[in-house]
Write a protein that holds these residues in place. Structure first.
Motif, PDB file in Angstrom:
ATOM      1  N   UNK A  64      14.101   4.938  11.389  1.00 30.09           N
ATOM      2  CA  UNK A  64      15.277   5.488  10.715  1.00 30.09           C
ATOM      3  C   UNK A  64      15.137   5.444   9.206  1.00 30.09           C
ATOM      4  N   UNK A  65      14.555   4.355   8.684  1.00 30.08           N
ATOM      5  CA  UNK A  65      14.348   4.264   7.239  1.00 30.08           C
ATOM      6  C   UNK A  65      13.343   5.312   6.757  1.00 30.08           C
ATOM      7  N   UNK A  66      12.303   5.530   7.549  1.00 31.85           N
ATOM      8  CA  UNK A  66      11.297   6.529   7.159  1.00 31.85           C
ATOM      9  C   UNK A  66      11.909   7.930   7.121  1.00 31.85           C
ATOM     10  N   UNK A  67      12.700   8.249   8.137  1.00 30.63           N
ATOM     11  CA  UNK A  67      13.346   9.568   8.173  1.00 30.63           C
ATOM     12  C   UNK A  67      14.326   9.714   7.019  1.00 30.63           C
ATOM     13  N   UNK A 124      11.228  11.887  -8.365  1.00 28.82           N
ATOM     14  CA  UNK A 124      11.669  10.792  -7.497  1.00 28.82           C
ATOM     15  C   UNK A 124      10.737  10.683  -6.296  1.00 28.82           C
ATOM     16  N   UNK A 125      10.388   9.457  -5.911  1.00 27.31           N
ATOM     17  CA  UNK A 125       9.562   9.228  -4.719  1.00 27.31           C
ATOM     18  C   UNK A 125      10.181   8.123  -3.857  1.00 27.31           C
ATOM     19  N   UNK A 126      10.158   8.334  -2.568  1.00 24.25           N
ATOM     20  CA  UNK A 126      10.729   7.356  -1.640  1.00 24.25           C
ATOM     21  C   UNK A 126       9.647   6.556  -0.922  1.00 24.25           C
ATOM     22  N   UNK A 127       8.430   6.620  -1.434  1.00 20.32           N
ATOM     23  CA  UNK A 127       7.333   5.910  -0.787  1.00 20.32           C
ATOM     24  C   UNK A 127       7.580   4.399  -0.708  1.00 20.32           C
ATOM     25  N   UNK A 128       8.148   3.758  -1.753  1.00 25.88           N
ATOM     26  CA  UNK A 128       8.422   2.308  -1.606  1.00 25.88           C
ATOM     27  C   UNK A 128       9.306   1.992  -0.401  1.00 25.88           C
ATOM     28  N   UNK A 129      10.296   2.875  -0.125  1.00 21.84           N
ATOM     29  CA  UNK A 129      11.148   2.647   1.029  1.00 21.84           C
ATOM     30  C   UNK A 129      10.373   2.852   2.332  1.00 21.84           C
ATOM     31  N   UNK A 130       9.471   3.831   2.350  1.00 21.42           N
ATOM     32  CA  UNK A 130       8.625   4.057   3.528  1.00 21.42           C
ATOM     33  C   UNK A 130       7.716   2.857   3.758  1.00 21.42           C
ATOM     34  N   UNK A 168       1.797   2.377  15.458  1.00 17.80           N
ATOM     35  CA  UNK A 168       2.309   3.738  15.599  1.00 17.80           C
ATOM     36  C   UNK A 168       3.338   4.068  14.516  1.00 17.80           C
ATOM     37  N   UNK A 169       4.117   3.073  14.098  1.00 17.83           N
ATOM     38  CA  UNK A 169       5.058   3.301  12.995  1.00 17.83           C
ATOM     39  C   UNK A 169       4.308   3.617  11.711  1.00 17.83           C
ATOM     40  N   UNK A 170       3.196   2.914  11.470  1.00 16.64           N
ATOM     41  CA  UNK A 170       2.381   3.203  10.291  1.00 16.64           C
ATOM     42  C   UNK A 170       1.785   4.594  10.332  1.00 16.64           C
ATOM     43  N   UNK A 171       1.310   5.008  11.523  1.00 16.17           N
ATOM     44  CA  UNK A 171       0.766   6.359  11.667  1.00 16.17           C
ATOM     45  C   UNK A 171       1.851   7.392  11.397  1.00 16.17           C
ATOM     46  N   UNK A 172       3.037   7.168  11.951  1.00 16.31           N
ATOM     47  CA  UNK A 172       4.151   8.094  11.733  1.00 16.31           C
ATOM     48  C   UNK A 172       4.509   8.173  10.254  1.00 16.31           C
ATOM     49  N   UNK A 173       4.535   7.017   9.573  1.00 22.05           N
ATOM     50  CA  UNK A 173       4.872   7.001   8.147  1.00 22.05           C
ATOM     51  C   UNK A 173       3.818   7.749   7.332  1.00 22.05           C
TER      52      UNK A 173
END
Length: 357
Positions: free
Chosen positions: A17-20, A33-39, A57-62
């Motif tokens: 959910x945080x990644x999305x 602006x970049x949201x990579x720190x949140x990812x 798998x979460x890392x692959x998705x991110x």
């Protein structure tokens, strides 16, 4: 491993959910602006809440989401875009390492719990469900759920002198308290058969504890003492004799009403008997068929409600149906205490109930 997802299953969806949410915010904001720190944070969170495979798998998705977002923004040809992808890869590596460390910790904790359970079974075994005409039930709840065992002790023994009961509470902590508990129960089981009077039995227990302390002069037991309650029910189940050595009084439940059996002159706890020459005199009470005796430690009597008021077992109401078992009595007591405290307790709680049939 005892993860947060075992208590709150919905937490497993939080990293995704945080990644999305981060990706949506990245698409709706200026390129600066970049949201990579949140990812990256979501990847590390996955390591703390998911399995190793789920973290991977979460890392692959991110990583896929980050690459697609950078492709959409035209950043794949820049060092910034590939730097963001590298950050996600590093966060995933950290998450996998965190996951492995937590998994090792979980296995060690499970082993410690198993050892504590074996120790409790060896030091404080469950009493038989029936002894002669008596029905028996016992319960032990440690204040620290991980510890499983503490300094509370109980035992019941059928002897030539009657059915004898011990309820004790060692004032100490750690392995020393467990060792003293084992000494106390072992001494009781041996001496209860041979010592005719419960006053002499208390003296024998005190001598055993003193010998044990003398054999461990450099341990942390120098300031230990043990409150104890020794009871004796005659073979016919008509008379109860109680010797109180600084322990909370037992309770008599008759026709649904609970009454405290207060000692006339309680003595000093075991380990402190040398401070006085005055012997402790047992008190006698008359019993009837259907009576239930309730023995507790101060984990019961010192349980507090949110306002700081102590729990009083005399307020326990047990239906006078004639079919209640001692186990049901202990269940009712535990429910009453948990309702009273409204949360965790500060002390161990041992209870023993005996019903005369």
């Amino acid at each position: 491993m005892d993860r947060l997802t075992a208590r709150w299953p919905y937490v497993r969806w939080l990293p995704v959910g945080l990644i999305v949410a981060a990706t949506a915010a990245d698409s709706a904001t200026p390129p600066e602006y970049t949201s990579v720190p949140l990812v990256a944070s979501a990847c590390v969170l996955a390591g703390a809440t998911l399995t190793f495979r789920g973290t991977a798998w979460t890392g692959v998705f991110a990583l896929v989401v980050t690459l697609l977002a950078n492709w959409h923004l035209g950043l794949l040809s820049s060092a910034t875009g590939w730097g963001e992808a590298l950050n996600v890869v590093l966060a995933t590596a950290i998450a996998l390492d965190v996951n492995r460390m937590l998994d090792r910790h979980g296995r060690r904790l499970a082993t410690a719990r198993s050892v504590a359970g074996v120790m409790q079974g060896a030091v404080l075994p469950s009493p038989p469900a029936r002894i002669g005409s008596l029905l028996v039930a016992a319960r032990y709840e440690a204040a620290d759920a991980e510890a499983r065992i503490g300094g509370d002790a109980y035992a019941i023994q059928d002897t030539p002198h009657g059915i004898r009961v011990l309820m004790g509470d060692v004032r100490g902590k750690g392995v020393g308290a467990v060792s003293t508990t084992a000494t106390l129960i072992g001494a009781f089981r041996e001496a209860a058969h041979h010592v005719p009077g419960i006053g002499d039995l208390a003296d024998r227990l005190e001598q055993s504890l003193e010998r044990d302390r003398a054999q461990n002069p450099h341990s942390d037991r120098d300031e230990e003492f043990t409150t104890a309650l020794i009871a004796e029910i005659d073979q016919r189940g008509h008379t109860l004799r109680i010797l109180n050595r600084g322990h909370p009084a037992p309770y008599l439940i008759r026709d649904g009403r609970t009454t405290e059996l207060t000692a006339t002159a309680p003595g000093l706890p075991l380990g402190m008997g040398g401070l006085t020459d005055q012997p402790t005199t047992p008190d006698s009470f008359t019993l009837a068929s259907g009576d239930t005796l309730l023995f507790v430690t101060d984990g019961v009597t010192e349980a507090r409600d949110p306002g700081g008021a102590f729990y009083d077992p005399a307020g326990l109401t047990v239906p006078a149906s004639g079919t209640d078992t001692p186990a049901a009595t202990l269940d009712a007591l535990a429910d009453d205490i948990h309702h009273w405290t409204g949360g965790p307790r500060d002390d161990d709680m041992a209870t023993l109930a005996i019903t005369l049939t």
